[in-house]
Scaffold this active site. Structure first.
Site, PDB file in Angstrom:
ATOM      1  CB  ILE A   1      -0.917  -0.007   1.246  1.00 45.36           C
ATOM      2  CG1 ILE A   1      -1.854  -1.218   1.206  1.00 45.36           C
ATOM      3  CG2 ILE A   1      -1.730   1.284   1.353  1.00 45.36           C
ATOM      4  CD1 ILE A   1      -2.761  -1.300  -0.009  1.00 45.36           C
TER       5      ILE A   1
ATOM      6  CG  HIS B   1      -0.125 -12.389   7.751  1.00 45.78           C
ATOM      7  ND1 HIS B   1       0.452 -12.291   6.500  1.00 45.78           N
ATOM      8  CD2 HIS B   1       0.600 -13.305   8.435  1.00 45.78           C
ATOM      9  CE1 HIS B   1       1.488 -13.112   6.435  1.00 45.78           C
ATOM     10  NE2 HIS B   1       1.606 -13.739   7.606  1.00 45.78           N
TER      11      HIS B   1
HETATM   12  C1  GRF Z   1      -6.226 -15.020   3.405  1.00 47.06           C
HETATM   13  O1  GRF Z   1      -5.604 -16.186   3.857  1.00 47.06           O
HETATM   14  C2  GRF Z   1      -5.637 -13.815   4.088  1.00 47.06           C
HETATM   15  O2  GRF Z   1      -5.182 -14.083   5.377  1.00 47.06           O
HETATM   16  C3  GRF Z   1      -4.484 -13.465   3.202  1.00 47.06           C
HETATM   17  O3  GRF Z   1      -4.919 -13.745   1.905  1.00 47.06           O
HETATM   18  C4  GRF Z   1      -5.918 -14.751   1.943  1.00 47.06           C
HETATM   19  C5  GRF Z   1      -7.102 -14.198   1.225  1.00 47.06           C
HETATM   20  O4  GRF Z   1      -8.082 -15.171   1.048  1.00 47.06           O
HETATM   21  N1  GRF Z   1      -4.077 -12.106   3.378  1.00 47.06           N
HETATM   22  P1  GRF Z   1      -9.478 -14.789   0.373  1.00 47.06           P
HETATM   23  O5  GRF Z   1      -9.145 -14.135  -0.977  1.00 47.06           O
HETATM   24  O6  GRF Z   1     -10.182 -13.841   1.290  1.00 47.06           O
HETATM   25  O7  GRF Z   1     -10.190 -16.097   0.212  1.00 47.06           O
END
Ligand code: GRF
Length: 302
Positions: free
Chosen positions: A180, A196
């Site tokens: 970002i 995360h």
């Molecule tokens: C999730 O595991 C999140 O923690 C990470 O990226 C993934 C996104 O999954 N930042 P989704 O696109 O919401 O299914």
């Protein structure tokens, strides 16, 4: 035409009719000005929906109170009378992939669990699952950043202008893989969250994304993992931690099995945190650690 001018056409002096009180969603008609419609088309935007859920009431308390970006971030002790009616918040969600977190937050807004609405979906992958879902739900989709291959993507300053035009209160990163830019972080202080899939500060930073995180967790022998929601700064995964949930790592786990178990918790945690954010239940401890005030017991923080 300059991007700034185009973007200011998103909602030019346009007020949503406030006559409806039921919880059901409604569509509002869009301005008829042609540049607005060409802007929507050029950015794959379709139309705009919103809905209402019950307002929240609060009490007089002495707390460390931090207001969000639009009210100038300050940290001070003062008598705080929570407003009788908390404004329904406008959310921007950023995705690069399937968008399952985006979908669960969108459902929660729709069901009235979150006192807000997703007013725009920002992506660097216009064909990703999250963008497709947004288009089907008639949520405007904006491409960011502008690159050699994505020449119709927005620059950082155009993006800030677009988010301001949409009166976005908070930004939720949900699987958005680009860093970002500082300009956006400055424009939205203490108002950008990321999720995360590990217990930060472990297994975070550049290169730790997707299945790589879960493989590294299993290889390390760690017995626990789980999602972290944190504020976003100029680096990957280093902003202040706001919420975490623990998920056990089983002896025979594959990365995919662990990922599925963590993702299940992500969906619940991100909805709970977004609900708190929209209900203005976030406070900042003196040392800069953000806390969530319990909805049922306002004297309890986590
Ligand atoms: C999730 O595991 C999140 O923690 C990470 O990226 C993934 C996104 O999954 N930042 P989704 O696109 O919401 O299914």
């Amino acid at each position: 035409m300059e991007a700034q001018n185009l973007l200011s056409g998103f909602f030019p002096n346009y007020k949503i009719p406030l006559t409806r009180t039921s919880k059901k969603p409604f569509s509002c008609s869009l301005p008829s000005n042609p540049s607005f419609h060409s802007l929507l088309q050029s950015h794959n935007c379709v139309s705009f929906k919103t809905h209402y859920s019950p307002c929240f009431k609060g009490s007089l308390k002495k707390i460390f109170f931090c207001v969000n970006a639009s009210e100038n971030a300050v940290l001070e002790e003062k008598d705080y009378k929570r407003p009788q009616v908390v404004k329904r918040k406008k959310l921007a969600v950023f995705v690069s992939g399937g968008g399952s977190n985006f979908k669960s937050i969108h459902d929660a807004c729709f069901e009235g669990l979150v006192h807000g609405d997703i007013v725009v979906l920002v992506t660097n992958k216009p064909d990703c699952g999250g963008a497709e879902y947004a288009k089907n739900k008639e949520i405007p989709v904006v491409l960011f950043p502008r690159t050699k291959d994505a020449t119709d993507g927005l620059s950082p300053s155009d993006l800030v202008a677009a988010l301001r035009s949409l009166e976005v209160d908070f930004i939720l990163l949900a699987g958005y893989l680009k860093l970002i830019p500082a300009e956006l972080i400055r424009a939205y202080p203490r108002s950008i969250l990321n999720i995360h899939p590990s217990l930060l500060p472990a297994f975070g930073g550049k290169g730790y994304y997707g299945m790589k995180v879960h493989k590294a967790v299993i290889a390390s022998g760690a017995r626990y993992s789980g999602p972290t929601i944190h504020f976003v700064d100029e680096h990957y995964d280093t902003g202040r931690i706001l919420a975490q949930r623990v998920v056990p790592v089983l002896a025979n786990d594959t990365a995919e099995e662990l990922a599925a178990r963590v993702l299940h918790e992500e969906h619940q945690l991100y909805v709970e945190v977004t609900a708190a954010l929209c209900e203005e239940r976030l406070i900042w401890r003196e040392d800069g650690v953000p806390l969530i005030q319990n909805r049922g017991n306002p004297n309890e923080y986590s």
